[in-house]
Write a protein that holds these residues in place. Structure first.
Motif, PDB file in Angstrom:
ATOM      1  N   ALA A  83       8.566  56.998  -9.799  1.00 22.68           N
ATOM      2  CA  ALA A  83       8.574  55.819 -10.199  1.00 22.68           C
ATOM      3  C   ALA A  83       7.358  55.129 -10.677  1.00 22.68           C
ATOM      4  CB  ALA A  83       9.149  54.984  -8.815  1.00 22.68           C
ATOM      5  N   LEU A  84       6.165  55.409 -10.141  1.00 24.54           N
ATOM      6  CA  LEU A  84       4.936  54.714 -10.452  1.00 24.54           C
ATOM      7  C   LEU A  84       4.199  55.592 -11.704  1.00 24.54           C
ATOM      8  CD1 LEU A  84       3.444  53.836  -6.899  1.00 24.54           C
ATOM      9  CD2 LEU A  84       4.657  52.317  -8.590  1.00 24.54           C
TER      10      LEU A  84
ATOM     11  N   CYS B  38      -2.225  53.813  -5.679  1.00 23.85           N
ATOM     12  CA  CYS B  38      -2.758  52.758  -6.295  1.00 23.85           C
ATOM     13  C   CYS B  38      -4.192  52.455  -6.250  1.00 23.85           C
ATOM     14  CB  CYS B  38      -2.030  51.467  -5.847  1.00 23.85           C
ATOM     15  SG  CYS B  38      -0.293  51.395  -6.051  1.00 23.85           S
TER      16      CYS B  38
ATOM     17  N   ILE C  60       9.829  47.734  -5.616  1.00 22.65           N
ATOM     18  CA  ILE C  60      10.435  49.097  -4.948  1.00 22.65           C
ATOM     19  C   ILE C  60      10.843  48.649  -3.618  1.00 22.65           C
ATOM     20  CG2 ILE C  60       9.662  51.368  -3.958  1.00 22.65           C
ATOM     21  CD1 ILE C  60       7.411  51.613  -5.940  1.00 22.65           C
TER      22      ILE C  60
ATOM     23  N   ASP D  90       4.217  42.641 -14.641  1.00 17.75           N
ATOM     24  CA  ASP D  90       3.961  44.024 -14.906  1.00 17.75           C
ATOM     25  C   ASP D  90       4.172  45.164 -13.482  1.00 17.75           C
ATOM     26  OD1 ASP D  90       3.507  43.664 -17.600  1.00 17.75           O
ATOM     27  OD2 ASP D  90       1.256  43.516 -17.126  1.00 17.75           O
ATOM     28  N   ALA D  91       4.350  44.375 -12.401  1.00 13.11           N
ATOM     29  CA  ALA D  91       4.515  45.063 -11.286  1.00 13.11           C
ATOM     30  C   ALA D  91       5.872  45.797 -11.007  1.00 13.11           C
ATOM     31  CB  ALA D  91       4.177  44.153  -9.997  1.00 13.11           C
ATOM     32  N   LYS D  92       5.938  46.772 -10.657  1.00 12.64           N
ATOM     33  CA  LYS D  92       7.111  47.622  -9.977  1.00 12.64           C
ATOM     34  C   LYS D  92       7.619  47.027  -8.895  1.00 12.64           C
ATOM     35  CE  LYS D  92       9.726  50.987 -11.689  1.00 12.64           C
ATOM     36  NZ  LYS D  92       9.964  51.304 -13.155  1.00 12.64           N
TER      37      LYS D  92
ATOM     38  N   ASP E 137      15.900  48.160 -14.945  1.00 10.35           N
ATOM     39  CA  ASP E 137      14.683  48.976 -14.980  1.00 10.35           C
ATOM     40  C   ASP E 137      13.438  48.654 -14.269  1.00 10.35           C
ATOM     41  OD1 ASP E 137      14.247  46.733 -16.166  1.00 10.35           O
ATOM     42  OD2 ASP E 137      13.748  47.651 -18.095  1.00 10.35           O
ATOM     43  N   ARG E 138      13.445  47.682 -13.556  1.00 14.29           N
ATOM     44  CA  ARG E 138      12.371  47.394 -12.644  1.00 14.29           C
ATOM     45  C   ARG E 138      12.518  47.856 -11.338  1.00 14.29           C
ATOM     46  NH1 ARG E 138       9.183  41.494 -13.486  1.00 14.29           N
ATOM     47  NH2 ARG E 138       7.397  41.866 -12.090  1.00 14.29           N
TER      48      ARG E 138
ATOM     49  N   GLN F 229      -0.029  45.965  -8.398  1.00 20.51           N
ATOM     50  CA  GLN F 229       0.856  46.785  -8.951  1.00 20.51           C
ATOM     51  C   GLN F 229       2.269  47.179  -8.527  1.00 20.51           C
ATOM     52  OE1 GLN F 229      -1.412  50.797  -9.409  1.00 20.51           O
ATOM     53  NE2 GLN F 229      -3.073  49.232  -8.701  1.00 20.51           N
ATOM     54  N   VAL F 230       2.606  46.704  -7.200  1.00 20.93           N
ATOM     55  CA  VAL F 230       3.636  46.875  -6.695  1.00 20.93           C
ATOM     56  C   VAL F 230       4.280  45.727  -5.883  1.00 20.93           C
ATOM     57  CG1 VAL F 230       5.299  48.537  -5.114  1.00 20.93           C
ATOM     58  CG2 VAL F 230       3.439  49.582  -6.536  1.00 20.93           C
TER      59      VAL F 230
ATOM     60  N   VAL G 291      13.474  49.938  -7.929  1.00 21.26           N
ATOM     61  CA  VAL G 291      13.611  51.324  -7.341  1.00 21.26           C
ATOM     62  C   VAL G 291      13.867  51.099  -6.070  1.00 21.26           C
ATOM     63  CG1 VAL G 291      12.229  53.232  -6.930  1.00 21.26           C
ATOM     64  CG2 VAL G 291      11.891  52.355  -9.128  1.00 21.26           C
TER      65      VAL G 291
END
Length: 259
Positions: A207-208, A37, A113, A109-111, A190-191, A15-16, A193
């Motif tokens: 953010a998540l 997560c 950070i 799809d992962a953010k 936009d991706r 996810q991150v 942070v």
């Protein structure tokens, strides 16, 4: 995180992508991500020093292939990178933070950070860590330890990647700023942070898209203390192993003399 290694859980969704450099609160950030997560987090510094030997060897393979840069090397690098992170919800710390473009390709799809702090204090902190963890005798001391015997060659590969990305092998405030500028170039706005761990749960949860955990304070792990403790532990392990080796050698010599 920062004090013990994490174990992958098969089926965990990644996810991150932690894009923050070491000494920016990555241990605290990793623990917070584990909570949010609901899965293990691959903190590179911790896994390299406390995880199974295969993990540091895989990172060395990934770094070598990245530095070589041919199409076949990149294909193997991607395969190894995905294998390394299978079963984890996120990756943090270096060298994961230097593989952001590759990780975005693997996990669209992962953010992304990036943990941040004041660049001048970061530089001082990195100097302290380097002085504490890389004394001249460390390679010899770690040689009898199965995983840690690779640690110094691993650091050399990290330095080579660092120099290629930031034009200097030793971390300075300039390389810190270059890293931030590089992220802004390679990650869509936009991706991406930026997050300071001192700000706690609210900006990270926002953010998540997660609720702030109830009755659970934001984790604050002292990276410096953890690094010092781990370094001391491994040096003691190495010296103990050398003492045993020398004792066996001395006994063998004594037996040979008697016979």
């Amino acid at each position: 995180m920062g004090q013990k290694s994490s174990v992958p859980q098969p089926g965990t969704k990644f996810q991150v992508i932690g894009a923050g450099l070491p000494r920016t609160g990555t241990a605290s950030f990793s623990r917070a991500l584990e909570i949010l997560c609901d899965g293990p987090v691959f903190h590179c510094g911790t896994q390299a020093t406390l995880g199974p030997t295969i993990q540091i060897k895989q990172w060395m393979e990934i770094l070598r292939r990245w530095l070589a840069g041919t199409d076949s090397d990149r294909e193997i690098m991607f395969q190894t990178l995905q294998s390394q992170l299978d079963g984890y919800a996120a990756v943090t710390d270096s060298p994961g933070s230097q593989f952001v473009p590759e990780l975005m390709e693997l996990y669209p799809d992962a953010k992304v950070i990036c943990t941040v702090r004041d660049a001048i204090s970061w530089e001082k902190s990195m100097d302290q860590v380097r002085n504490a963890t890389v004394p001249w005798y460390l390679h010899l001391v770690l040689l009898p330890l199965p995983g840690l015997r690779y640690f110094i060659p691993y650091l050399h590969l990290l330095a080579a990647q660092w120099e290629k990305l930031y034009s200097e092998a030793i971390p300075t405030r300039q390389s810190y700023h270059r890293h931030i500028a590089w992220l802004k170039e390679v990650v869509p706005e936009d991706r991406l942070v930026f997050f300071e761990v001192k700000d706690g749960w609210e900006p990270l949860c926002k953010a998540l898209g997660r609720d702030i955990p109830k009755d659970q304070p934001f984790p604050h792990i002292n990276d410096s203390d953890a690094i010092a403790a781990i370094s001391k532990m491994h040096i003691q392990r190495g010296l103990t192993r050398w003492a045993a080796i020398l004792a066996v050698g001395a006994a063998a010599v004594a037996w040979a003399v008697r016979t």
